[in-house]
Scaffold this active site. Structure first.
Site, PDB file in Angstrom:
ATOM      1  N   GLU A   1      -5.505  -4.777  10.454  1.00  8.57           N
ATOM      2  CA  GLU A   1      -4.487  -3.753  10.667  1.00  8.57           C
ATOM      3  C   GLU A   1      -4.777  -3.007  11.974  1.00  8.57           C
ATOM      4  O   GLU A   1      -5.574  -2.058  11.978  1.00  8.57           O
ATOM      5  CB  GLU A   1      -4.495  -2.747   9.506  1.00  8.57           C
ATOM      6  CG  GLU A   1      -4.172  -3.357   8.152  1.00  8.57           C
ATOM      7  CD  GLU A   1      -3.541  -2.342   7.210  1.00  8.57           C
ATOM      8  OE1 GLU A   1      -2.468  -2.663   6.665  1.00  8.57           O
ATOM      9  OE2 GLU A   1      -4.086  -1.248   7.036  1.00  8.57           O
TER      10      GLU A   1
ATOM     11  N   HIS B   1      -9.561   1.388   4.833  1.00  7.17           N
ATOM     12  CA  HIS B   1      -8.277   1.544   5.525  1.00  7.17           C
ATOM     13  C   HIS B   1      -8.483   2.457   6.733  1.00  7.17           C
ATOM     14  O   HIS B   1      -9.277   3.394   6.675  1.00  7.17           O
ATOM     15  CB  HIS B   1      -7.220   2.128   4.575  1.00  7.17           C
ATOM     16  CG  HIS B   1      -5.844   2.047   5.149  1.00  7.17           C
ATOM     17  ND1 HIS B   1      -5.386   2.957   6.067  1.00  7.17           N
ATOM     18  CD2 HIS B   1      -4.847   1.156   4.965  1.00  7.17           C
ATOM     19  CE1 HIS B   1      -4.152   2.616   6.426  1.00  7.17           C
ATOM     20  NE2 HIS B   1      -3.804   1.533   5.780  1.00  7.17           N
TER      21      HIS B   1
ATOM     22  N   LYS C   1       0.219   4.209  -0.179  1.00  2.63           N
ATOM     23  CA  LYS C   1      -0.368   5.413   0.420  1.00  2.63           C
ATOM     24  C   LYS C   1      -0.084   6.606  -0.497  1.00  2.63           C
ATOM     25  O   LYS C   1      -0.017   6.415  -1.710  1.00  2.63           O
ATOM     26  CB  LYS C   1       0.138   5.615   1.859  1.00  2.63           C
ATOM     27  CG  LYS C   1      -0.064   4.331   2.683  1.00  2.63           C
ATOM     28  CD  LYS C   1       0.114   4.506   4.163  1.00  2.63           C
ATOM     29  CE  LYS C   1      -0.129   3.169   4.862  1.00  2.63           C
ATOM     30  NZ  LYS C   1      -0.066   3.269   6.325  1.00  2.63           N
TER      31      LYS C   1
ATOM     32  N   ASN D   1       0.886  -1.167   0.000  1.00  2.00           N
ATOM     33  CA  ASN D   1       0.000   0.000   0.000  1.00  2.00           C
ATOM     34  C   ASN D   1       0.919   1.210   0.000  1.00  2.00           C
ATOM     35  O   ASN D   1       1.502   1.545   1.033  1.00  2.00           O
ATOM     36  CB  ASN D   1      -0.904  -0.022   1.238  1.00  2.00           C
ATOM     37  CG  ASN D   1      -1.704   1.271   1.383  1.00  2.00           C
ATOM     38  OD1 ASN D   1      -1.705   2.111   0.486  1.00  2.00           O
ATOM     39  ND2 ASN D   1      -2.365   1.431   2.513  1.00  2.00           N
TER      40      ASN D   1
ATOM     41  N   GLU E   1      -6.835   4.803   7.829  1.00  2.00           N
ATOM     42  CA  GLU E   1      -6.614   6.234   7.547  1.00  2.00           C
ATOM     43  C   GLU E   1      -7.845   6.846   6.876  1.00  2.00           C
ATOM     44  O   GLU E   1      -8.168   8.020   7.091  1.00  2.00           O
ATOM     45  CB  GLU E   1      -5.345   6.394   6.687  1.00  2.00           C
ATOM     46  CG  GLU E   1      -4.096   6.130   7.524  1.00  2.00           C
ATOM     47  CD  GLU E   1      -2.910   5.563   6.764  1.00  2.00           C
ATOM     48  OE1 GLU E   1      -2.865   5.663   5.524  1.00  2.00           O
ATOM     49  OE2 GLU E   1      -2.023   4.994   7.429  1.00  2.00           O
TER      50      GLU E   1
ATOM     51  N   SER F   1       3.391  -2.093  10.362  1.00  3.39           N
ATOM     52  CA  SER F   1       4.829  -2.156  10.619  1.00  3.39           C
ATOM     53  C   SER F   1       5.448  -3.522  10.283  1.00  3.39           C
ATOM     54  O   SER F   1       6.351  -3.986  10.985  1.00  3.39           O
ATOM     55  CB  SER F   1       5.144  -1.759  12.070  1.00  3.39           C
ATOM     56  OG  SER F   1       4.751  -0.410  12.313  1.00  3.39           O
TER      57      SER F   1
ATOM     58  N   GLY G   1       2.480   2.345  10.798  1.00  2.16           N
ATOM     59  CA  GLY G   1       3.427   3.441  10.667  1.00  2.16           C
ATOM     60  C   GLY G   1       4.114   3.829  11.967  1.00  2.16           C
ATOM     61  O   GLY G   1       4.733   4.880  12.056  1.00  2.16           O
TER      62      GLY G   1
END
Ligand code: 13P
Length: 248
Positions: free
Chosen positions: A166, A94, A11, A9, A96, A211, A172
């Site tokens: 996730e 996701h 991003k 991904n 985010e 991560s 991250g």
């Protein structure tokens, strides 16, 4: 035996020049990779991904999709448009998107349905925040996120989907879930689906994301219910991404 799927991904990273180098390096390093491999790129680079990856072992996809088919939705991209670029996958829900852009479980369920209607394979992201984990509601949160999909599209829809667990606190942050922590949630997800349809549960690919690095991929992927990974930061480095693919 389920296949393993490692998806990058990217991003909001990349440029035409950087992508050219990254995709080239990935393509030339696939010899001892047994897993299925994909990259989910920003919308403007789908044409580049298609041109570079068509005919290769690497599939490509997008990171978001509109729940609407067409119309006055400025800035949105429909599933049919993703089809024009021969995407195989699209990430939906996701964390985010959920936290920064206000996507609710209901919106995510609509996006998932829109993707499947167009023949795309949604990679449905689920996962709890740190506060939720510490409050002991991880399973309740993941369950609620899955229930929205099950109510909208039914368990059979998971025959053509991928789930990515996730944990938000691991994205991250450099703080990976331990293999045991991840496995516990993956097993919970599979058991929940198994209770509805054993066949679908058995074949369902459940990726771990958060991560993942070359250094921790093998122990994560060795868990019985972890079927590969959804890789953020480490997917922007060809050597690191390929090492993760090799570990799967
Ligand atoms: P990182 O691998 O950078 O933690 O990101 C994980 C992720 O969000 C993949 O979708």
């Amino acid at each position: 035996m389920r296949r393993k799927l490692v998806a990058g991904n990217w991003k909001m990273h990349g440029s035409l020049a950087d992508n050219e180098a990254l995709l080239g390096a990935i393509l030339s390093g696939l010899h001892d990779v047994k897993a299925d491999v994909a990259v989910c790129v920003p919308f403007p680079y789908l044409a580049q991904a298609k041109a570079r990856l068509a005919g290769s072992r690497v599939a490509w996809g997008a990171q978001n999709v509109s729940q609407y088919a067409r119309g006055a939705y400025t800035g949105e991209v429909s599933a049919a448009m993703l089809n024009d670029f021969e995407c195989r996958y699209v990430i939906v829900g996701h964390s985010e998107r959920r936290t920064l852009f206000g996507e609710t479980d209901a919106v995510v369920a609509e996006k998932y349905a829109a993707a499947q209607t167009a023949g795309l394979i949604p990679i449905l992201c689920v996962g709890e925040t740190l506060e939720e984990r510490e409050a002991g509601v991880t399973e309740a949160v993941v369950s609620r996120q899955l229930d929205a999909i099950l109510a909208r599209s039914g368990v059979i829809s998971l025959a053509n989907a991928v789930i990515a667990y996730e944990p938000v606190w691991a994205i991250g942050t450099g703080r990976t879930a331990t293999p045991e922590q991840a496995q516990a949630v993956h097993a919970f997800i599979r058991a929940k689906i198994r209770a509805l349809d054993a066949e679908v549960a058995e074949h369902l690919i459940i990726q771990y994301g958060g991560s993942v690095k070359a250094a921790n991929a093998a122990e994560l992927f060795a868990q019985p219910d972890i079927d590969g990974g959804l890789i953020g930061g480490a997917s922007l480095n060809a050597e690191e991404f390929l090492a993760i693919c090799r570990a799967a």
